[in-house]
Design a protein around this motif. Structure first.
Motif, PDB file in Angstrom:
ATOM      1  N   ALA A   1     -47.600  15.035 -11.551  1.00 12.03           N
ATOM      2  CA  ALA A   1     -47.590  14.729 -10.402  1.00 12.03           C
ATOM      3  C   ALA A   1     -46.850  16.232  -9.757  1.00 12.03           C
ATOM      4  CB  ALA A   1     -46.644  13.723 -10.063  1.00 12.03           C
ATOM      5  N   THR A   2     -48.234  16.118  -8.032  1.00 18.49           N
ATOM      6  CA  THR A   2     -48.406  17.800  -7.812  1.00 18.49           C
ATOM      7  C   THR A   2     -46.583  17.541  -6.989  1.00 18.49           C
ATOM      8  OG1 THR A   2     -49.928  17.253  -6.430  1.00 18.49           O
ATOM      9  CG2 THR A   2     -50.783  18.569  -8.180  1.00 18.49           C
ATOM     10  N   ASP A   3     -46.783  18.761  -6.357  1.00 17.05           N
ATOM     11  CA  ASP A   3     -45.450  19.015  -5.216  1.00 17.05           C
ATOM     12  C   ASP A   3     -46.040  18.385  -3.844  1.00 17.05           C
ATOM     13  OD1 ASP A   3     -43.596  20.062  -6.872  1.00 17.05           O
ATOM     14  OD2 ASP A   3     -43.544  21.366  -5.540  1.00 17.05           O
ATOM     15  N   TRP A   4     -47.007  18.505  -3.417  1.00 18.75           N
ATOM     16  CA  TRP A   4     -48.009  17.562  -2.352  1.00 18.75           C
ATOM     17  C   TRP A   4     -48.045  16.489  -2.262  1.00 18.75           C
ATOM     18  CZ3 TRP A   4     -47.785  19.156   2.647  1.00 18.75           C
ATOM     19  CH2 TRP A   4     -47.651  20.303   2.556  1.00 18.75           C
ATOM     20  N   PHE A   5     -48.294  15.598  -3.813  1.00 15.46           N
ATOM     21  CA  PHE A   5     -48.065  14.447  -3.575  1.00 15.46           C
ATOM     22  C   PHE A   5     -47.179  13.628  -3.756  1.00 15.46           C
ATOM     23  CE2 PHE A   5     -48.304  10.963  -6.747  1.00 15.46           C
ATOM     24  CZ  PHE A   5     -49.930  10.220  -5.521  1.00 15.46           C
ATOM     25  N   ILE A   6     -45.996  14.433  -4.129  1.00 20.18           N
ATOM     26  CA  ILE A   6     -44.915  13.678  -3.959  1.00 20.18           C
ATOM     27  C   ILE A   6     -44.432  14.095  -2.544  1.00 20.18           C
ATOM     28  CG2 ILE A   6     -42.237  13.821  -4.157  1.00 20.18           C
ATOM     29  CD1 ILE A   6     -42.989  15.620  -7.417  1.00 20.18           C
ATOM     30  N   ARG A   7     -44.945  15.125  -1.402  1.00 18.53           N
ATOM     31  CA  ARG A   7     -44.110  14.794  -0.148  1.00 18.53           C
ATOM     32  C   ARG A   7     -45.169  14.540   0.374  1.00 18.53           C
ATOM     33  NH1 ARG A   7     -45.532  20.933  -1.459  1.00 18.53           N
ATOM     34  NH2 ARG A   7     -42.964  22.277  -1.057  1.00 18.53           N
ATOM     35  N   MET A   8     -46.150  14.118   0.095  1.00 14.19           N
ATOM     36  CA  MET A   8     -47.228  13.291   1.187  1.00 14.19           C
ATOM     37  C   MET A   8     -46.496  12.407   1.840  1.00 14.19           C
ATOM     38  SD  MET A   8     -49.558  14.463   2.292  1.00 14.19           S
ATOM     39  CE  MET A   8     -50.639  13.039   3.245  1.00 14.19           C
ATOM     40  N   PRO A   9     -45.723  11.015   1.088  1.00 15.17           N
ATOM     41  CA  PRO A   9     -45.365  10.354   1.744  1.00 15.17           C
ATOM     42  C   PRO A   9     -44.091  10.209   2.368  1.00 15.17           C
ATOM     43  CG  PRO A   9     -45.517   9.682  -0.851  1.00 15.17           C
ATOM     44  CD  PRO A   9     -45.920  11.359  -0.582  1.00 15.17           C
TER      45      PRO A   9
END
Length: 307
Positions: A217-225
């Motif tokens: 998972a990309t950092d932005w995918f993790i960041r979004m929530p």
């Protein structure tokens, strides 16, 4: 792609609810910050409006040091009028005599109950002097004409609206300086609380985040929530702050209007940009707080911040 976006938004909203106590604390502090910021901005805008109105007035009140009305008149109203009209630039068609009785009645009608105690004292005929309301033909010669009026032997003082404008400018500058300082401090505190709210969420989901990173998972995918969580806190704060400031401003408007004839700016003339300012400030604060906390976490945990 759309399904992923829905999932991330749903997770962000869920995080906000799961950590509702910390989220509530964040909302409370951010609302205080936004209310202070909005109040300071509205005070500044209205002071600017009042100063502009005062500076545009081409009318002064000329108070006399001698009595021209009543049984003990020392000179006649016409004699006083002619002395004032002898000053160059005074508009002969716009000069109005206001007796001390009329001036007192006008004062009483404006403040109503607040001055009833004065009315109960009995004879109030000498509380205010006789006066003339005077207009000028050429506004560019305002200062010179006011000084010439003050030099007349029958004149006690001239109420110059521009003096009030100068005083209001000092008040406006003080409000701006104090407002910026308080808002800055409250903004730092709100960002600190929002950051810690997001950190708490990340700590609870530490294992889940590690698994997501291990499967690519990309950092932005993790960041979004977490970004959605911060934005939600900011959005709710902005809406609450707007409602509170609108209520406070509406309550204060009538009081301001009763003291200053120019009145306060109507709320409806500012409601659009005011709402946008509150929502924008709230969302920006929430987004910054969440991005700062998640970036530090991912960096400490070995994430690639630019991925």
């Amino acid at each position: 792609m759309f399904n992923n976006f829905k999932y991330l938004v749903r997770e962000g909203l869920r995080n906000t609810w799961v950590n509702r106590l910390m989220s509530l604390a964040s909302v409370g502090v951010l609302v205080c910050c936004l209310v202070l910021m909005g109040t300071a901005a509205l005070v500044s805008v209205n002071l600017s409006h009042i100063m502009t109105w005062l500076e545009e007035q081409n009318v002064v009140m000329v108070y006399l040091n001698t009595t021209v009305s009543g049984s003990n008149a020392k000179i006649t109203e016409e004699q006083a009028r002619q002395k004032i009209l002898s000053v160059e630039n005074v508009d002969k068609n716009n000069i109005e005599f206001i007796s001390k009785e009329e001036g007192f009645d006008s004062l009483m009608s404006r403040f109503d109950e607040k001055l009833k105690i004065i009315d109960s004292l009995g004879d109030t005929s000498d509380i205010l002097p006789d006066a003339f309301r005077v207009s000028f033909e050429d506004p560019t010669r305002y200062e010179t004409t006011v000084q010439q009026l003050k030099n007349l032997d029958i004149v006690y003082t001239v109420r110059d609206n521009r003096e009030y404008a100068k005083k209001l400018m000092g008040i406006k500058n003080a409000v701006t300086v104090i407002g910026v300082g308080i808002v800055g401090l409250m903004l730092v505190i709100s960002l600190f609380i929002i950051t810690n709210t997001i950190k708490l969420t990340m700590y609870v989901r530490k294992l889940e985040i590690s698994i997501m990173k291990s499967v690519g998972a990309t950092d932005w995918f993790i960041r979004m929530p977490f970004l959605v969580e911060g934005i939600t806190i900011g959005l709710v704060s902005g809406i609450i702050a707007f409602i509170l400031v609108a209520y406070i401003y509406s309550a204060a408007t009538s009081a301001i209007s009763s003291v200053l004839s120019s009145g306060a700016l109507p709320l409806m003339s500012m409601v659009g940009w005011l709402l946008l300012a509150f929502l924008g400030s709230g969302i920006l604060s929430g987004a910054i707080g969440s991005l700062v906390s998640i970036r530090k976490y991912l960096k400490d945990d070995g994430g690639v911040s630019g991925d």
